[in-house]
Design a protein around this motif. Structure first.
Motif, PDB file in Angstrom:
ATOM      1  N   ASN A  68      17.909  12.773  23.415  1.00 48.88           N
ATOM      2  CA  ASN A  68      18.401  13.549  22.755  1.00 48.88           C
ATOM      3  C   ASN A  68      19.410  13.282  21.574  1.00 48.88           C
ATOM      4  O   ASN A  68      19.397  13.519  20.353  1.00 48.88           O
ATOM      5  CB  ASN A  68      19.171  14.868  23.497  1.00 48.88           C
ATOM      6  N   ASP A  69      20.540  12.266  21.935  1.00 46.57           N
ATOM      7  CA  ASP A  69      21.570  11.799  21.087  1.00 46.57           C
ATOM      8  C   ASP A  69      20.923  10.963  20.123  1.00 46.57           C
ATOM      9  O   ASP A  69      21.480  10.949  19.017  1.00 46.57           O
ATOM     10  CB  ASP A  69      22.648  11.094  22.345  1.00 46.57           C
ATOM     11  N   SER A  70      19.988   9.965  20.444  1.00 48.05           N
ATOM     12  CA  SER A  70      19.813   9.313  19.483  1.00 48.05           C
ATOM     13  C   SER A  70      18.266   9.287  18.957  1.00 48.05           C
ATOM     14  O   SER A  70      17.925   8.887  18.037  1.00 48.05           O
ATOM     15  CB  SER A  70      19.479   7.865  20.258  1.00 48.05           C
ATOM     16  N   GLY A  71      17.471  10.251  19.554  1.00 49.65           N
ATOM     17  CA  GLY A  71      16.205  10.429  18.925  1.00 49.65           C
ATOM     18  C   GLY A  71      15.124   9.459  19.119  1.00 49.65           C
ATOM     19  O   GLY A  71      15.442   8.653  20.227  1.00 49.65           O
ATOM     20  N   PRO A  72      14.157   9.597  18.744  1.00 49.61           N
ATOM     21  CA  PRO A  72      12.931   8.715  19.118  1.00 49.61           C
ATOM     22  C   PRO A  72      12.887   7.175  18.857  1.00 49.61           C
ATOM     23  O   PRO A  72      13.561   7.105  17.852  1.00 49.61           O
ATOM     24  CB  PRO A  72      11.766   9.324  18.584  1.00 49.61           C
ATOM     25  N   SER A  73      12.518   6.441  19.715  1.00 53.11           N
ATOM     26  CA  SER A  73      12.611   5.093  19.343  1.00 53.11           C
ATOM     27  C   SER A  73      11.820   4.167  20.034  1.00 53.11           C
ATOM     28  O   SER A  73      11.168   4.674  21.184  1.00 53.11           O
ATOM     29  CB  SER A  73      14.150   4.391  19.376  1.00 53.11           C
ATOM     30  N   PHE A  74      11.531   3.070  19.776  1.00 46.79           N
ATOM     31  CA  PHE A  74      10.894   1.961  20.545  1.00 46.79           C
ATOM     32  C   PHE A  74      11.850   0.985  21.442  1.00 46.79           C
ATOM     33  O   PHE A  74      13.012   0.333  20.636  1.00 46.79           O
ATOM     34  CB  PHE A  74       9.878   1.287  19.932  1.00 46.79           C
ATOM     35  N   VAL A  75      11.633   0.759  22.506  1.00 40.48           N
ATOM     36  CA  VAL A  75      12.454  -0.100  23.451  1.00 40.48           C
ATOM     37  C   VAL A  75      11.845  -1.261  23.717  1.00 40.48           C
ATOM     38  O   VAL A  75      10.816  -1.109  24.505  1.00 40.48           O
ATOM     39  CB  VAL A  75      13.185   0.627  24.381  1.00 40.48           C
TER      40      VAL A  75
ATOM     41  N   PRO B  24       0.791  -1.273   0.014  1.00 36.26           N
ATOM     42  CA  PRO B  24       0.006  -0.002   0.024  1.00 36.26           C
ATOM     43  C   PRO B  24       0.879   1.264   0.131  1.00 36.26           C
ATOM     44  O   PRO B  24       1.920   1.181   0.321  1.00 36.26           O
ATOM     45  CB  PRO B  24      -0.904  -0.181   1.222  1.00 36.26           C
ATOM     46  N   LYS B  25       0.223   2.521  -0.308  1.00 33.71           N
ATOM     47  CA  LYS B  25       1.002   3.475  -0.667  1.00 33.71           C
ATOM     48  C   LYS B  25       0.982   4.472   0.887  1.00 33.71           C
ATOM     49  O   LYS B  25       1.530   5.572   1.049  1.00 33.71           O
ATOM     50  CB  LYS B  25       0.520   4.514  -1.825  1.00 33.71           C
ATOM     51  N   VAL B  26       0.382   3.738   1.859  1.00 32.58           N
ATOM     52  CA  VAL B  26      -0.127   4.392   3.138  1.00 32.58           C
ATOM     53  C   VAL B  26       0.290   3.395   4.295  1.00 32.58           C
ATOM     54  O   VAL B  26       0.258   2.170   4.194  1.00 32.58           O
ATOM     55  CB  VAL B  26      -1.491   4.935   3.277  1.00 32.58           C
ATOM     56  N   GLY B  27       1.045   3.874   5.431  1.00 37.27           N
ATOM     57  CA  GLY B  27       1.595   3.041   6.415  1.00 37.27           C
ATOM     58  C   GLY B  27       1.505   3.915   7.637  1.00 37.27           C
ATOM     59  O   GLY B  27       1.542   5.072   7.601  1.00 37.27           O
ATOM     60  N   SER B  28       1.683   3.122   8.930  1.00 33.97           N
ATOM     61  CA  SER B  28       1.692   4.105   9.890  1.00 33.97           C
ATOM     62  C   SER B  28       3.109   4.222  10.459  1.00 33.97           C
ATOM     63  O   SER B  28       3.986   3.727  10.079  1.00 33.97           O
ATOM     64  CB  SER B  28       0.880   3.098  11.210  1.00 33.97           C
ATOM     65  N   MET B  29       3.207   4.925  11.336  1.00 31.87           N
ATOM     66  CA  MET B  29       4.570   5.489  12.061  1.00 31.87           C
ATOM     67  C   MET B  29       5.145   4.146  12.697  1.00 31.87           C
ATOM     68  O   MET B  29       6.262   4.049  12.722  1.00 31.87           O
ATOM     69  CB  MET B  29       4.232   6.716  13.317  1.00 31.87           C
ATOM     70  N   PHE B  30       4.295   3.427  13.182  1.00 34.35           N
ATOM     71  CA  PHE B  30       4.671   2.210  13.818  1.00 34.35           C
ATOM     72  C   PHE B  30       5.515   1.287  13.169  1.00 34.35           C
ATOM     73  O   PHE B  30       6.481   0.690  13.415  1.00 34.35           O
ATOM     74  CB  PHE B  30       3.550   1.286  14.282  1.00 34.35           C
TER      75      PHE B  30
END
Length: 1064
Positions: free
Chosen positions: A412-419, A286-292
């Motif tokens: 701040n150094d690594s930016g947003p993420s999921f852990v 698809p041409k659309v997906g989520s941020m997840f």
């Protein structure tokens, strides 16, 4: 397939590896189809055979389902012996012609040549049938899903199968009579899409002798045509090699990587060919997906090879991920998490030689996506609790599952993420009988740190491209002790940033206003009446039935939420902190440097709210929160202004002026004086139910753009669907709501043979609602606020509040408000015809219009051929409906006009300004009861024991001017008058002698001392949790009624629906 090697060398790509891939992909394929590869045919398949006459064919075949071809639905067809399927008329022409044909005959040509099955020596037959068996429908569906990456959910509901079996050519002699062809055409459709499959089993001749072919070989001369003709003398498609000697290689070539098989999508304005090539632009679905992330996407365009590892990357974030080759024409990738929204560019490196291929991809905000994992009883989702979740197993076609608990963090150094804080393979799934829903329970725990405040669940399952994922909603970390929440709240209060935008709150006062003000407000995805997940809906605004959020503006990243009760009234968080809306530091859609869409809001606004106002059980904490995130109010709200263009266009300007305009062409509906916001409409001549042109017009398309947005176009199609173009490219909206640059699109459910498309320009306070049917477009424009006052031009007036000067021509001349319809047509409306350098439309206007078109003006209505009784029965006293029925003779147009105008009147009523008085504070050392904030509502004040009211009234009312009849009073401590006690002492002394005086004075002094001494307060029992859930308090409260009913005034923070036995 590539037509020649040179095409593969674009941009001087001369690397040996690339050349090898191109050469291999362009060489005719060695293997061909076998008979089992064809769909079953013949007597055993219950086929019908055509007439064997030379140049003959079938009779007219009425289709059980319409087949959409070049944008138009076809209801019948003819099978022609000479390798053709024609619509609308039979074609016995034996000599193949070049496309486009001069004859207006739409046709499908698997192999148009001079077929002969009439001779004794020819043993061939032409078979056909309509087919709806589930076995063959599933087979066709699987083929379409495999070849078209955008049709992963396609399910066929009808087939038409034609087989030219073992057919010879006209004029064959000698060895030519042994030359035979076997080929097949399969028409495949569902309610929206149409496809054609060509299967070539055997091709030994290309030309009949009357086409200058060699009678002994069937070769040479005017060779066979293969492809599609629209029948409009413009649009067509010819298969590569058609009408050349190479057409004999159709059994060896393909556009899907299977020799002898060619597959096309044919429902659009153009034929869609899916052959691989080396053009830089590729297709992604698809041409659309989520941020997840975690979604599988399919890629087509390049010619893929399993000899190479495919890599893809997101250009804007430089994140690289690996993909898998599915077949020669497609690859598959698993999208990574992306902490931004809007359009990004996916680049592909299929040969390990560079990022030479790219496509646009849309990232959606997770707040607007329906969670696929459902959390049950979310109030119980406390760390170390046993919790339950479920999901639909059809979303995870696998037998291997992993459950992950992830925490969001932004360092701040690594930016947003999921852990990942916890991960388990899932074995213990409970699935109810006859259900595809899987349930599982587990202990909510993990390796959590104090800085982790937001969690999400992920279920991973194995696919051919890797591990795909489905996700839950994002939810706050909640510890078992309220003390933890109070500590988190205190820490937030100490470090909280102030609101960046201190302008006054402007929530709509009523739910009706909010639902209509689509240019400024959108439905809160976290509290939505249409949300089917009752457990998590309005979880953070308990007691509200619906919330709305202010549109994001480019000048600010802050937001506000407006929530409403069952009566449709705005809730104030000072009265109902658990339900009312507040201002927020971050908008739910804001993004930028150090600002992540949704997650910045969730972490800095929503999580502090639940910790302070829901989890801590401490009202003081909640009051501190509301000082930093003030409640939203509606006293500064101004309603939006609607305008319309409906039916045989009847227009209502932004200043409420009604008129009719019947022009034909492209017109400026509205634009601002700087042309930074433009909306254009296309008007075509209307037809009656029999298809005859009438002297009236309707809108068939609309195009719109602002200086800071993508361009949006909406066209009605032949069958009443909406074709949507974004920046000149057709798009298929996968989600109900789709976000593009500066503009959002919301597709409504199809209802009463029409579909609604809502277009919202988020920075312009402008929304345009379009109802699309097969006959016309009806348009509703909504402008909010004052920014465009007096700045609008076009068919919808100038928006200055005065309907007497709405008819301003392009040359700035003003026609009188009572101008005739004829003058308005020629002297006003036609001046707003779009000039060539202004045109926004991509598609040309291909509708046929009468040469001598003269519209019927409103004063001229009256059709002697119509039964006016029938008109009144259909339209009642609706003049626009009567007019449309009279001039168009089309009941659908007239009825649609009446319904749309009634809807418009309802909208006008809903957006009328209402009066609401401001919030009333509770007086210090007192309390109050408020019946509401609308005109006529009242408020009663009283003081606590030992205090009395001064400087205000105990009872006030809300006035029509939006003010209260009095101010909030003050409660001050009562003062004891000691002079009266002294007088009493003197009187007694004079009457009873000195001894009595002494005794009385002593008694009085003791009483005074006793009265002035404050009793030592007893220690309150320890209260944990909400006070009205505490058993000690409830038990003591219940004893107050001993000896008779006893009630006290209801405090403002107590839910009005609870504890009626104790409060009045």
């Amino acid at each position: 397939m590539c037509s020649h090697v040179g095409k593969c060398n674009r941009k001087s790509v001369v690397k040996l590896v690339i050349l090898t891939v191109c050469v291999l992909s362009c060489v005719p394929l060695a293997r061909g189809l076998t008979k089992p590869n064809l769909y079953p045919f013949g007597t055993s398949a219950s086929d019908i055979i055509t007439d064997k006459a030379d140049d003959g064919g079938s009779k007219k075949i009425v289709l059980k389902n319409p087949f959409k071809f070049f944008g138009k639905s076809k209801y019948s067809l003819f099978v022609n012996n000479n390798g053709l399927i024609t619509f609308d008329a039979q074609l016995s022409e034996y000599k193949p012609k070049s496309f486009p044909l001069q004859e207006n005959i739409p046709l499908i040509a698997p192999f148009w040549a001079d077929v002969d099955v009439s001779r004794d020596w020819s043993k061939g037959n032409i078979w056909y049938r309509q087919e709806n068996s589930s076995l063959l429908l599933n087979r066709a569906s699987q083929e379409i899903q495999n070849y078209f990456i955008s049709q992963r959910n396609f399910h066929a509901n009808w087939l038409f199968i034609v087989t030219w079996d073992n057919v010879g050519f006209y004029g064959a002699s000698g060895p030519g009579r042994n030359k035979k062809n076997t080929f097949q055409a399969v028409l495949v459709r569902n309610e929206e899409r149409s496809f054609v499959i060509f299967n070539y089993l055997r091709v030994e001749w290309t030309t009949g002798s009357n086409s200058l072919g060699d009678p002994s070989t069937g070769l040479g001369g005017s060779t066979a045509q293969a492809g599609f003709n629209a029948g409009d003398q413009r649009n067509y498609y010819s298969i590569e090699g058609a009408q050349t000697p190479d057409v004999i290689n159709l059994t060896l070539t393909s556009n899907v990587g299977i020799p002898g098989k060619w597959v096309f999508q044919v429902d659009g304005d153009n034929i869609l060919d899916i052959k691989c090539s080396h053009a830089e632009q590729i297709n992604v679905f698809p041409k659309v997906g989520s941020m997840f992330g975690g979604e599988e996407i399919r890629i087509s365009g390049p010619c893929f090879s399993s000899a190479f590892t495919i890599f893809a990357r997101i250009k804007e974030t430089n994140e690289t991920f690996q993909c898998t080759t599915i077949n020669d024409i497609s690859g598959a990738c698993i999208m990574p998490s992306v902490f931004r929204t809007g359009q990004v560019t996916i680049e592909v490196n299929p040969y390990e030689m560079g990022w030479n291929y790219s496509s646009a991809y849309q990232i959606e905000n997770v707040a607007f996506l329906t969670p696929k994992i459902i959390r049950h009883n979310p109030d119980l989702w406390v760390i170390q609790n046993n919790v339950t979740m479920s999901w639909n197993l059809s979303l995870t076609p696998s037998s291997l599952f992993f459950l992950d608990i992830l925490a969001y963090q932004n360092i701040n150094d690594s930016g947003p993420s999921f852990v990942t804080v916890h991960s388990d393979e899932l074995f213990d799934l409970q699935t109810p009988i006859n259900s595809s829903i899987a349930f599982t329970s587990f202990i909510l725990d993990g390796n959590l740190y104090e800085s982790m405040t937001s969690l999400v669940l992920r279920v991973r399952y194995n696919t051919s491209a890797g591990f795909s994922s489905i996700w839950s909603d994002v939810f706050p970390v909640r510890w078992s002790s309220p003390a933890n929440a109070e500590k988190m709240c205190q820490n937030w209060i100490k470090s909280s940033l102030p609101l960046l935008n201190e302008t006054e709150s402007t929530c709509p006062c009523t739910l009706r206003q909010a639902s209509r003000d689509t240019g400024r407000y959108f439905v809160d995805p976290l509290c939505n009446l249409q949300n089917n997940h009752k457990d998590t809906n309005c979880l953070y605004n308990q007691g509200a039935v619906q919330c709305f959020r202010r549109m994001l503006h480019s000048l600010s990243v802050s937001g506000e939420t407006c929530c409403y009760n069952r009566d449709g009234e705005l809730l104030d968080a000072r009265d109902t902190p658990h339900a009312g809306g507040t201002r927020s530091l971050y908008h739910i859609q804001a993004q930028g440097r150090d600002v992540v869409p949704f997650f910045s809001y969730f972490k800095n606004d929503l999580v502090p709210f639940v910790q302070c106002c829901q989890y801590s059980y401490n009202n003081t904490m909640c009051q501190h929160f509301l000082k930093l995130r003030p409640p939203t109010t509606c006293q500064a709200y101004t309603p939006p202004t609607p305008a319309q263009a409906a039916g045989d266009p009847h227009l209502t300007t932004l200043d409420r002026k009604d008129y009719t305009f019947n022009g034909i062409g492209d017109f400026v509906l509205l634009q601002d004086v700087n042309s930074s916001m433009v909306v254009q409409v296309r008007a075509i001549q209307t037809r009656d139910t029999g298809g005859l042109l009438q002297n009236a017009s309707v809108f068939s398309a609309i195009a719109m753009q602002t200086r800071n947005s993508d361009k949006i176009e909406i066209y009605k199609t032949f069958d009443g669907m909406a074709e949507i173009l974004v920046n000149n490219d057709s798009v298929e909206l996968v989600e109900t709501t789709s976000n593009f640059n500066g503009v959002n699109l919301e597709m409504g459910e199809r209802e009463d043979s029409k579909v609604n498309v809502l277009v919202v320009f988020e920075n312009e306070d402008l929304s345009i609602s379009v109802d699309v049917s097969k006959d016309l477009l009806n348009v509703l424009v909504m402008i909010s606020g004052e920014r465009y006052k007096g700045q609008i031009r076009g068919l919808l007036g100038n928006f200055n509040g005065d309907d007497n000067d709405d008819f301003i021509t392009r040359q700035s001349e003003v026609l009188p408000a009572d101008a005739s319809m004829e003058d308005l047509h020629f002297k006003f409306g036609m001046t707003w015809e779009v000039q060539n350098d202004e045109l926004l439309f991509t598609h040309q206007n291909t509708e046929s219009n009468a040469i001598n078109y003269t519209p019927i003006f409103l004063d001229d209505i009256g059709n002697p051929d119509l039964n006016f009784t029938a008109v009144l029965e259909l339209c009642g006293d609706n003049k626009q409906c009567q007019y449309d029925y009279s001039v168009t003779k089309n009941e659908n147009i007239a009825k649609g006009t009446m319904q749309f105008i009634e809807k418009f009147k309802e909208i006008e009523s809903d957006v009328q300004k209402v009066v609401r008085c401001p919030f009333l504070d509770v007086p210090t050392n007192g309390n109050r009861s408020v019946s509401g904030y609308s005109v006529g509502a009242n408020a009663t004040f009283w003081c606590l024991e030992g205090f009395q009211i001064i400087q205000g009234a105990s009872f006030i009312e809300c006035r029509e001017d939006g003010g209260w009849s009095g101010a909030t009073p003050m409660c001050v401590k009562k003062v004891v008058d000691e002079s009266s006690i002294s007088g009493l002492v003197v009187y007694i002394a004079s009457s009873s002698g000195a001894l009595v005086v002494v005794v009385v004075i002593a008694i009085v002094l003791m009483v005074l001392i006793k009265c002035r001494r404050k009793p030592k307060p007893e220690a309150d029992p320890e209260i944990n949790g909400p006070i009205f859930e505490n058993p000690v308090f409830l038990e003591s409260l219940s004893t107050l009624g001993n000896g008779g009913a006893f009630k006290i005034p209801r405090p403002t923070y107590v839910d009005p629906n609870l504890l009626d036995d104790y409060f009045f």
